[in-house]
Design an enzyme around this catalytic site. Structure first.
Site, PDB file in Angstrom:
ATOM      1  N   THR A   1      -0.447   9.464   3.611  1.00 29.57           N
ATOM      2  CA  THR A   1      -0.400   8.291   2.731  1.00 29.57           C
ATOM      3  C   THR A   1      -0.943   8.634   1.344  1.00 29.57           C
ATOM      4  O   THR A   1      -0.407   8.189   0.315  1.00 29.57           O
ATOM      5  CB  THR A   1      -1.242   7.160   3.352  1.00 29.57           C
ATOM      6  OG1 THR A   1      -0.702   6.844   4.628  1.00 29.57           O
ATOM      7  CG2 THR A   1      -1.237   5.925   2.463  1.00 29.57           C
TER       8      THR A   1
ATOM      9  N   HIS B   1       1.636  10.326  -0.672  1.00 29.61           N
ATOM     10  CA  HIS B   1       2.588   9.364  -1.253  1.00 29.61           C
ATOM     11  C   HIS B   1       2.012   8.744  -2.526  1.00 29.61           C
ATOM     12  O   HIS B   1       2.712   8.576  -3.524  1.00 29.61           O
ATOM     13  CB  HIS B   1       2.897   8.239  -0.254  1.00 29.61           C
ATOM     14  CG  HIS B   1       3.678   8.685   0.946  1.00 29.61           C
ATOM     15  ND1 HIS B   1       4.909   9.258   0.846  1.00 29.61           N
ATOM     16  CD2 HIS B   1       3.384   8.637   2.274  1.00 29.61           C
ATOM     17  CE1 HIS B   1       5.367   9.540   2.062  1.00 29.61           C
ATOM     18  NE2 HIS B   1       4.455   9.189   2.947  1.00 29.61           N
TER      19      HIS B   1
END
Lengths: 347, 347, 347, 347
Positions: free
Chosen positions: D44, D47
């Site tokens: 995450t 990202h």
């Protein structure tokens, strides 16, 4: 707000109880104060009232007892966010320690240092009761106070019946006290193929029929094992919900259970009893669930669903309603076996 | 093919057994005839040999007893399709009626009219044994005969341990007979966080350590409840596998179990015993599984996985190997508590 | 016994079917011959009749199709023990290989080489059908032939609804074909708190209401997600039973599902479809069950319980009854969406 | 106590991040302040760093990101009882609303308004982080900071693998990122019969072997479905743990799954993908679990058991260790596929 309230108190270590004028409880920062609308009598309260061996060992006097209740929130502690003044609530009565293994893995109902309202701390047979905000369950405004109150023991019945699948299965409920009677209705509403109920009290058996029992068996008059074996083609029931605590009924329940069946035990024998582990558990391939309290909060949601949809009407089990000060008559009816669930109204 | 065979037979209703020359069993159209490579001694066989109260009530003489075995298929009935001559098989010993509720809902292991090999029909302490083809389990060719044979009781241990999750949990095995010892190894291989084992026999406790017990507790010398409570931070074990049938060990097991824990009972007390249902089951919120036999065939696949991958080495539990005719010495060792699992070779 | 029988046959690889005179099937030693009382039309039969892409790929002509049926046993093979001449039976239509991993671990309904009656072998649109005795389910004598026949698809609905708990939960059934309609009734009878049903066919939605739907939503006229979110206080449903195979309905179903909810999928999209795995499965924490056939035999016992107790009345779903020779009219009604379940009577 | 701290901040809506001097967070009455020992990089975070479409839609700048961490409690709010200054803690990063249906039925990990640390509120790539006390998990003092930190993603792997039984079963892990790699070790430690792992990155496949994979399959070089079918006797795997989010790997996973098998999906495809619902879910009779986060706190206890007993050594997956200010090199390694789990040390 007055400074004192009427409360039913076990003032001395002996049978009975006393209506006293007590200070209204002070609340801490995480607590709420509830003005009680109705409080209903649990079997536990009868033990306390009668001052039996269990009560003598467990209860410290003076104690305002009672734990099943509903009422209105009239005050909230300063840390309380999710409960508001004027919320209409019922109470989860198992107050578990939060920092505990069982609580943290979603088994708060069996948290070992759980404290029970009206047993280990001051209870609800009073005009006001104080509890941590986290045990409050919000009711729909239209729910009758005594119905809101009995959600706690009704939840015992829900947890017992639904501890494994019951739909399309045959079910035996041994013991038609209030929780057993609701279990009959819950099993029926959950699509049980047949619900057999046993007791020796004709009044309770009549209510069992009203709750939907396929056959209500008076085990003083007929052998329930024989009846059930006949009705199930010799197989026995898929599910036993043991609600009596009675050794003979427990034995009959296991005898009526089919091989590979499921047992959920809520009934509390007053002492250790003989169990035929080899034949009734091992060779039978039985699965047994000990049922303590209710799942917090899953059972409460299920309870609300059963009651608010009308799938189960809990009312036939509530046989009597009294003012709090008429408590002596209420407990006498309970002791005489002439009542099922009794509601007390302190207002 | 000879016409007779050597067989160990309970010829008369009294203690002991006799090596006889018996006719080789005839098979029916759905049966197979197995030439036995190894047959291992079960606790049940000891009851039959010693002719205790249970055996007197259950066994009809004459009986060739024994049921744990492995061997080669030498003949098949004319309806048999899925088993072939020269298949190397072990046997599921619970021969359930096919047209029965339990069998049809995948609970054949507790089918009420199940007949057990070597108990209700002629068994495997012989050169040949006949069984329905549907109870045959095919073994890899390389598996040693005594290992192939003990898959049946090993399967009891598998079913007991895996009747609910055990990975990352703390486990107590009460009773270190062969099945208890394998249960220790299976729990360990299944990722149990800790496996405690209790017994009073130092030889068995030594094998328990070899099988991977975190602590093997001699309950004649230390209080297992105290040890376990200390080791688990006061919480108790998540899982109890009761393999002893001993009332004191059972009580210790429940005392050592945490609230909300799981119990699987395979041990068979010789008579009904006192159980504190209120405290040990209900308030504890225990889930209890009665374990009878094995899941057919799921447990066999699991057993095969444990053994053929080497995740569990069953060998330390097989303490002795005898020729069939040396049976008296074998049973003496068992009776003296000097053996765990003993294999008999009829060839 | 005549030598030939009337049968509805897909004689050539093209749309339609033909009523032919066919030889009465010969039975093998493990088979039974059933004189068909009623055979009901499944969606699969419509695919075969219409000769769509799936049928072209799967079906070998000539084929007597049809698989849902009931009838009387008129002949049994010589190895058959548990079924007798004159038994009144329905048929489990998934004929699984017995010597297979899935069959042996109680998952026969998804055994990979399963052969389906009327699809992979000659079926029941005929006066007689031959099947292995082990797929026979015995009916009570008083059950109407078309009711006995629809137990097979009713069982699909039972398995779908009861693949996880439904009691006290909110349920959405997407797709009101016959199985969806029964699913509504089964969920309701199992104590679902609310059962929402969607379709675009007003006739089917009317039957859904008759089966007990709390709200039957015409998804051509209203947004079912909006309706359900409003009715569930913004939470969504606990359970989705997907019976449509329609991509838009499937997407609506997932959108209406609450986080942590359960999905059981019986509907068969005709081709791969786009699924938002991240949002609809992973972040939603959904549990999804693919539902194929029925549990053998657990679902049949449940089905019998629902129907024989009257907990679910399957009749409103059976909209039409025809003689076998009127098949063309029956299939036309199905194709026009003017029928739910249609029964054909060959006698 | 200083007034400012170093922190890695997404200051502007574009790729990259910036090391800034930020005020030390203020804590509320229910919060704790943690001095971070280690913070590890999650997918995450990559990202967010790369500022992909998902990040652009979800993240509000400025944001101190990072959420996997460990550290010492240096300050507690006045209502905090169960966490003390100097406790050594890791953090549950899903901060769920307490008064919510899912939280109240023990599904807090999928509570719809959950806020994620370092995504929806200021995170742990800093010298200090403030969180509600109720998300603190106490570590043993001897646990290395980076090990303590990775318990959060390790918990994802635990929850994925243990969402249904894995012992004695065959398992496929598709995708050998850090969570997939730990899943291999966890499945192995839980007694999986065989653990197959797929990826296209040889470095990761080498670590998979180190973690105990039976076969680590480079799916750029061999067809994993073919390999697995061959290894499982044509049956396929019992369990699929989908950790890749990659459409091709997902399809291979379903193709390698046996009928009646179980799938747990943690991998997040970046957009909706085609799924063959008919063949891969319905006819296959698959059970699929969407896995989001971890069970609070059950998974943490399991994680602790795996790590502290040594049943799983998580270290081979932690390939790199950097000072916080070396973040650019760390993210580059991640983007290049040259690292598995990377730890950042802010002190």
């Amino acid at each position: 707000m007055p400074e004192t309230m009427r409360a039913l108190c076990k003032t001395r270590p002996e049978a009975g109880a006393e209506l006293i004028e007590a200070p209204i409880p002070q609340i801490g920062p995480d607590d709420i104060l509830v003005k009680v609308r109705a409080s209903t009598i649990c079997g536990t309260d009868l033990h306390i009232y009668n001052w039996d061996a269990w009560a003598q060992a467990r209860i410290k006097t003076p104690l305002i007892f009672g734990h099943e209740c509903s009422g209105d929130v009239v005050e909230t502690g300063k840390n309380v966010r999710d409960v508001k003044v004027s919320d209409y609530v019922s109470l989860e009565t198992h107050i578990a320690t939060e920092e505990s293994y069982q609580t943290r893995i979603c088994q708060a109902n069996v948290e070992p240092s759980v404290r029970i309202l009206g047993v280990d701390r001051q209870g609800s047979y009073a005009e006001y009761v104080a509890v941590p905000a986290r045990v409050a369950w919000k009711n729909p405004k239209a729910m009758a106070p005594e119905i809101a109150s009995i959600q706690e023991p009704f939840g015992n019945a829900v947890y017992t019946v639904l501890s494994a699948p019951v739909t399309a299965k045959t079910v035996l409920v041994t013991g038609c006290g209030p929780i057993g009677l609701w279990a009959v209705g819950i099993a029926k509403a959950s699509g049980a193929q047949a619900v057999y109920a046993t007791d020796i009290n004709p009044k309770r058996l009549a209510i069992a029929e009203e709750m939907g029992a396929t056959i209500a068996i008076n085990s003083a008059e007929a052998d329930p094992v024989e009846v059930i074996k006949r009705e199930t083609g010799g197989i026995g029931v898929d599910v036993l919900c043991e609600m009596s605590g009675n050794p003979r009924a427990i034995k009959q329940g296991f005898d009526a259970l089919r091989n590979g069946g499921r047992v959920s035990i809520l009934g509390i024998p007053s002492r250790p009893i003989e169990v035929d582990i080899a034949n009734d558990i091992v060779f039978k391939g039985a699965t047994i669930y000990g049922i303590s309290g209710r799942l917090i909060w899953e059972t409460w949601y299920q309870t609300q669903a059963f009651i608010t949809t009308g799938m189960v009407n809990p009312s036939p089990v509530i046989t009597h309603r009294f003012k709090l000060e008429e408590y002596a008559e209420a407990f006498k009816l309970m002791n005489d076996g002439d009542a099922a669930k009794v509601a007390l109204f302190p207002q």
